[in-house]
Scaffold this motif. Structure first.
Motif, mmCIF file in Angstrom:
data_model
loop_
_atom_site.group_PDB
_atom_site.id
_atom_site.type_symbol
_atom_site.label_atom_id
_atom_site.label_comp_id
_atom_site.label_asym_id
_atom_site.label_seq_id
_atom_site.Cartn_x
_atom_site.Cartn_y
_atom_site.Cartn_z
ATOM 1 N N GLN A 1 0.828 -1.207 0.000
ATOM 2 C CA GLN A 1 0.000 0.000 0.000
ATOM 3 C C GLN A 1 0.865 1.261 0.000
ATOM 4 N N ILE A 2 1.946 1.249 0.753
ATOM 5 C CA ILE A 2 2.847 2.408 0.790
ATOM 6 C C ILE A 2 3.457 2.642 -0.593
ATOM 7 N N TYR A 3 3.905 1.573 -1.260
ATOM 8 C CA TYR A 3 4.446 1.711 -2.612
ATOM 9 C C TYR A 3 3.394 2.273 -3.569
ATOM 10 N N CYS A 4 2.184 1.812 -3.459
ATOM 11 C CA CYS A 4 1.115 2.308 -4.332
ATOM 12 C C CYS A 4 0.842 3.789 -4.084
ATOM 13 N N ILE A 5 0.853 4.201 -2.836
ATOM 14 C CA ILE A 5 0.630 5.612 -2.513
ATOM 15 C C ILE A 5 1.762 6.470 -3.076
ATOM 16 N N ILE A 6 2.995 6.033 -2.898
ATOM 17 C CA ILE A 6 4.145 6.784 -3.427
ATOM 18 C C ILE A 6 4.057 6.875 -4.945
ATOM 19 N N PHE A 7 3.736 5.781 -5.599
ATOM 20 C CA PHE A 7 3.611 5.767 -7.056
ATOM 21 C C PHE A 7 2.500 6.713 -7.511
ATOM 22 N N ALA A 8 1.379 6.721 -6.808
ATOM 23 C CA ALA A 8 0.273 7.614 -7.161
ATOM 24 C C ALA A 8 0.677 9.077 -6.991
ATOM 25 N N ILE A 9 1.435 9.387 -5.949
ATOM 26 C CA ILE A 9 1.903 10.763 -5.733
ATOM 27 C C ILE A 9 2.836 11.186 -6.860
ATOM 28 N N ILE A 10 3.732 10.296 -7.262
ATOM 29 C CA ILE A 10 4.665 10.610 -8.356
ATOM 30 C C ILE A 10 3.893 10.876 -9.643
ATOM 31 N N ILE A 11 2.937 10.047 -9.949
ATOM 32 C CA ILE A 11 2.136 10.249 -11.167
ATOM 33 C C ILE A 11 1.368 11.560 -11.075
ATOM 34 N N TYR A 12 0.766 11.836 -9.936
ATOM 35 C CA TYR A 12 0.000 13.068 -9.752
ATOM 36 C C TYR A 12 0.886 14.292 -9.959
ATOM 37 N N ARG A 13 2.067 14.281 -9.371
ATOM 38 C CA ARG A 13 2.968 15.432 -9.501
ATOM 39 C C ARG A 13 3.421 15.614 -10.941
ATOM 40 N N ASN A 14 3.702 14.519 -11.640
ATOM 41 C CA ASN A 14 4.133 14.624 -13.036
ATOM 42 C C ASN A 14 3.020 15.171 -13.920
ATOM 43 N N VAL A 15 1.819 14.713 -13.718
ATOM 44 C CA VAL A 15 0.697 15.195 -14.515
ATOM 45 C C VAL A 15 0.405 16.649 -14.169
ATOM 46 N N LYS A 16 0.500 17.005 -12.916
ATOM 47 C CA LYS A 16 0.231 18.366 -12.462
ATOM 48 C C LYS A 16 1.232 19.352 -13.066
#
Length: 178
Positions: free
Chosen positions: A121-136
């Motif tokens: 779950q922690i890896y998934c959260i980190i991955f989601a944050i990275i994707i969000y920041r890149n798209v943003k």
């Protein structure tokens, strides 16, 4: 647990869910009642007669039951339920302690699986944050493909291996698309 026996248990042959659950538990964990067989004395819906004999315990408390639940074969000799002793019945073995022992036996496995789920779950959260920041920030999300003659280099540069042998004749093309 005792309340479910007292209010809902209907016996070994019942197809009612609470009775099925208790019978399965009694057979699987080789136990009888929460604390012992006396818990069934308060079962108001359990007919304590079987083939004209008065039962002290459900047949599911007997030892020597063959088959897997629900396809089980109770012993032909019902002495294990009418006159239980340690040799033929689990009448003194409470299910509470049987389940507790089972949990203690496999606690390391349960903790390991739980820890693995948390780390995932922690890896998934980190991955989601990275994707969000890149798209943003307006960056394009690059999808990687595997090609036998093209390899992704540093910062999106493509290394072109024209002969497919991975030798020194690789051409590096900056800014090329994959």
């Amino acid at each position: 647990m005792k309340k479910s026996i007292a209010e809902f248990y209907k016996g070994d042959l019942s197809q009612e869910p609470v009775s099925l659950a208790w019978n399965s538990l009694l057979i699987e964990f080789d136990c009888c009642g929460v604390d012992n067989y006396m818990d069934f004395m308060n079962a108001t819906h359990w007919s304590k007669t079987y083939n004209g004999q008065t039962l002290k315990t459900p047949l599911s408390c007997c030892k020597g039951i063959e088959g897997e639940f629900p396809d089980i074969k109770y012993p032909a000799d019902t002495t294990c339920a009418t006159n239980p002793i340690d040799a033929n019945s689990n009448w003194e073995n409470g299910c509470f302690y049987a389940i507790k022992d089972f949990i203690n036996k496999y606690s390391n496995l349960f903790i390991g699986i739980g820890g693995g789920v948390v780390i995932n779950q922690i890896y998934c959260i980190i991955f989601a944050i990275i994707i969000y920041r890149n798209v943003k920030e307006g960056e394009k999300i690059v999808m990687w493909t595997i090609s036998p003659t093209r390899h992704l280099g540093y910062k999106g540069m493509v290394i072109n291996d024209e002969d497919g042998l991975g030798g020194d004749n690789n051409n590096i093309k900056s800014g090329s698309k994959i």
